[in-house]
Scaffold this active site. Structure first.
Site, PDB file in Angstrom:
ATOM      1  N   GLU A 160      -1.979  -4.345  -7.054  1.00  0.00           N
ATOM      2  CA  GLU A 160      -1.187  -3.158  -7.397  1.00  0.00           C
ATOM      3  C   GLU A 160      -0.428  -2.698  -6.167  1.00  0.00           C
ATOM      4  O   GLU A 160      -0.999  -2.590  -5.074  1.00  0.00           O
ATOM      5  CB  GLU A 160      -2.091  -2.031  -7.899  1.00  0.00           C
ATOM      6  CG  GLU A 160      -1.340  -0.724  -8.174  1.00  0.00           C
ATOM      7  CD  GLU A 160      -2.260   0.380  -8.693  1.00  0.00           C
ATOM      8  OE1 GLU A 160      -3.232   0.053  -9.411  1.00  0.00           O
ATOM      9  OE2 GLU A 160      -2.017   1.562  -8.370  1.00  0.00           O
ATOM     10  N   GLU A 165       3.746   7.762  -4.849  1.00  0.00           N
ATOM     11  CA  GLU A 165       2.956   8.640  -5.699  1.00  0.00           C
ATOM     12  C   GLU A 165       2.803   9.977  -5.000  1.00  0.00           C
ATOM     13  O   GLU A 165       2.775  10.064  -3.768  1.00  0.00           O
ATOM     14  CB  GLU A 165       1.592   8.015  -6.033  1.00  0.00           C
ATOM     15  CG  GLU A 165       0.820   7.487  -4.852  1.00  0.00           C
ATOM     16  CD  GLU A 165      -0.396   6.676  -5.280  1.00  0.00           C
ATOM     17  OE1 GLU A 165      -0.731   6.695  -6.478  1.00  0.00           O
ATOM     18  OE2 GLU A 165      -1.008   6.032  -4.421  1.00  0.00           O
TER      19      GLU A 165
END
Length: 565
Positions: A160, A165
């Site tokens: 990932e 974020e």
């Protein structure tokens, strides 16, 4: 979006691209996939898939509280901008009722290696978790676009890559955005992450970028690199990033993002464009003009000076010595300095060095073999401006001090005066770990390591993070129990003054006789020794920068930092 604004956007992207090229290892220049989100209405179904299926158990991961939907109210294009909207509303789907709805988009395009640029304005509402990220195309995840056809691997073995974020690092300053890597070697509360401060986050668009090569993954904000993931050993555990990944865009609610306020109504992430670049042409040209030589030598390090030219723009260097190896890269035609750290004093080392390009073409004169011997030990504290990531405008001081028998106090001071909002993290080299350091005063940070083994060698660096960037020191090797001789001698000489900063000469004044003056550069090499006329030291031949001056008087010596301007 109006054509005029598109032109401006393209110009800004080009300027950002120019800045990016100086900070990444491989330059990707061919646009292979994009969505400019022109027009109005529903998203382009040829490019995007709405992921709405709830994982087993009836909830999304990380304690999230939303349903993801394919409703037009949660994701749509308006005036050339994609809008993902998280809303407070009662929504029932698949037999479960949630109090919030949002959207999670999968790209129908997957790729291996390249650069992603996403120009976005993200929400900063408490309890929201906007994310721009990537997952392996081979992930087993019901409801994901590729899973039913290509799903063979569970998370995190699929890998990932979190490009951006926000909302899950409440302990960080306002405006902090994070990038992270999740692999079998580090996932969940991963140690593989970095962040930076975005000005006017929430009100301005920013370009969030990820540059992924066979060597490393680098994250950038508005064209400025702030974190690079480059594990020394690349295997299935640390580097599942040799296979295709796809893009995800979403806003999650609650969970690790914290409590959602009762007065929350909705939050919107706006995305102007998503662009993916690769290099389309096949590269068959091997590096040329490959050279290697020895640079500066200290008691614990040897500098290798490497150079080669390649049409790709980047050259990989493989360095082997004993049972150790270093894999690094440099810009074509530009000398690459590689500091080989953690060496033993007064020891001869043999280095075998090979050059290749990112596609595997090898230089014809591989391998070059060099020999060098380290100097004697010179201490465990000092001043440097060497960086393993980023750069320092002035430098930093460092000190390692054994407390008792098995604790080591580590102190670093950032000397740069052009950095704002500085925080520091202690980096352990092997196995890698990142630990926040305590701020003593100003830009001085400390951390005490406990439970160390007397006589063992430890290797640490410090990451200084600040507004819009970060810089990481080189790794320093220290033997637990060493007495930090540069700063803890019982016969310390302090009865002298001197001109600082200095230009052509350093004038030293003292009521005591000064026998000898020595000056060392930042990597421990002695550049001046003077035993006559010691009150006036000629430094006109030295480059501008920071040095250490050692002043001897009978059986005493004093050490001071000096600046040559």
């Amino acid at each position: 979006m109006q054509n005029f604004l598109k032109v401006i956007g393209i110009i800004l992207c080009f300027l950002n691209f120019q800045e990016i090229t100086s900070q990444v290892d491989v330059i990707y220049s061919d646009l292979v996939w994009s969505d400019e989100f022109d027009g109005n209405g529903a998203i382009n179904s040829s490019n995007w898939h709405h992921q709405t299926q709830i994982p087993p158990g009836g909830n999304w991961y990380n304690g999230e509280e939303q349903h993801y939907t394919n409703e037009l109210t949660n994701s749509f294009v308006e005036n050339g901008v994609l809008k993902i909207v998280a809303k407070k509303e009662v929504y029932t789907s698949q037999g479960y009722t949630k109090q919030y709805s949002s959207a999670r988009l999968n790209s129908k395009f997957a790729f291996t290696y390249g650069r992603v640029d996403i120009r976005a304005k993200i929400p900063t509402n408490q309890g929201t978790w906007p994310a721009l990220w990537m997952l392996g195309k081979n992930i087993i995840e019901p409801g994901a676009y590729f899973s039913s056809t290509y799903g063979t691997t569970s998370w995190p073995a699929c890998g990932e890559i979190d490009i951006m974020e926000h909302g899950i690092t409440s302990w960080q300053p306002a405006g902090y955005v994070q990038s992270a890597i999740h692999t079998p070697s580090s996932f969940g509360s991963t140690i593989n992450h970095g962040g930076t401060i975005a000005n006017n986050l929430g009100s301005d668009f920013h370009v969030y970028s990820m540059n992924w090569s066979p060597n490393q993954i680098t994250f950038l904000l508005d064209g400025v690199a702030f974190y690079t993931y480059n594990p020394t050993v690349k295997n299935a555990s640390t580097w599942p990033f040799n296979a295709e990944q796809y893009l995800l865009l979403n806003i999650a609610m609650g969970g690790v993002a914290g409590t959602i306020p009762s007065n929350f109504t909705q939050a919107t992430m706006e995305i102007d464009y998503v662009r993916v670049y690769q290099n389309v042409a096949v590269d068959n040209q091997a590096p040329t003009n490959f050279t290697a030589s020895i640079g500066n030598i200290t008691s614990s390090s040897i500098e290798l000076l490497l150079n080669a030219s390649d049409n790709f723009g980047t050259v990989n260097y493989d360095i082997n010595y004993g049972s150790n190896s270093i894999n690094t890269f440099g810009t074509s035609g530009v000398q690459k300095s590689v500091i080989v750290p953690n060496l033993t004093p007064n020891t001869n080392y043999t280095f075998s060095i090979a050059a290749s390009d990112p596609t595997g073409n090898n230089a014809a004169n591989n391998a070059i073999v060099l020999n060098a011997t380290t100097l004697g030990f010179v201490g465990c504290s000092g001043t440097s401006n060497e960086a393993s990531q980023g750069a320092f405008s002035t430098g930093y001081t460092y000190s390692f001090e054994t407390l008792g028998t098995n604790s080591v106090k580590v102190t670093f001071e950032l000397l740069d005066t052009d950095k704002i909002g500085v925080v520091a993290y202690l980096w352990r080299q092997t196995p890698f770990a990142e630990t926040p350091m305590s701020n003593d005063s100003g830009n001085t940070f400390t951390y005490t390591l406990t439970g160390q083994i007397p006589g063992a060698t430890i290797n640490y660096a410090v990451k200084f993070a600040y507004s819009n960037g970060m810089s990481v020191t080189r790794y320093f090797s220290y033997v637990v129990g060493n007495n930090c001789s540069l700063h803890q001698e019982t016969n310390t000489f302090t009865d002298f003054t001197f001109t600082n900063p200095s230009h052509d000469f350093i004038s030293i004044a003292s009521d005591f006789s000064i026998d000898t003056v020595e000056i060392f550069n930042l990597i421990g090499n002695k550049v001046i020794t003077q035993s006559e006329n010691t009150n006036q030291i000629d430094v006109s031949n030295l480059s501008k920068g920071i040095y250490l001056m050692v002043v001897y008087s009978e059986h005493k010596k004093g050490i001071r930092k000096i600046i040559i301007n």
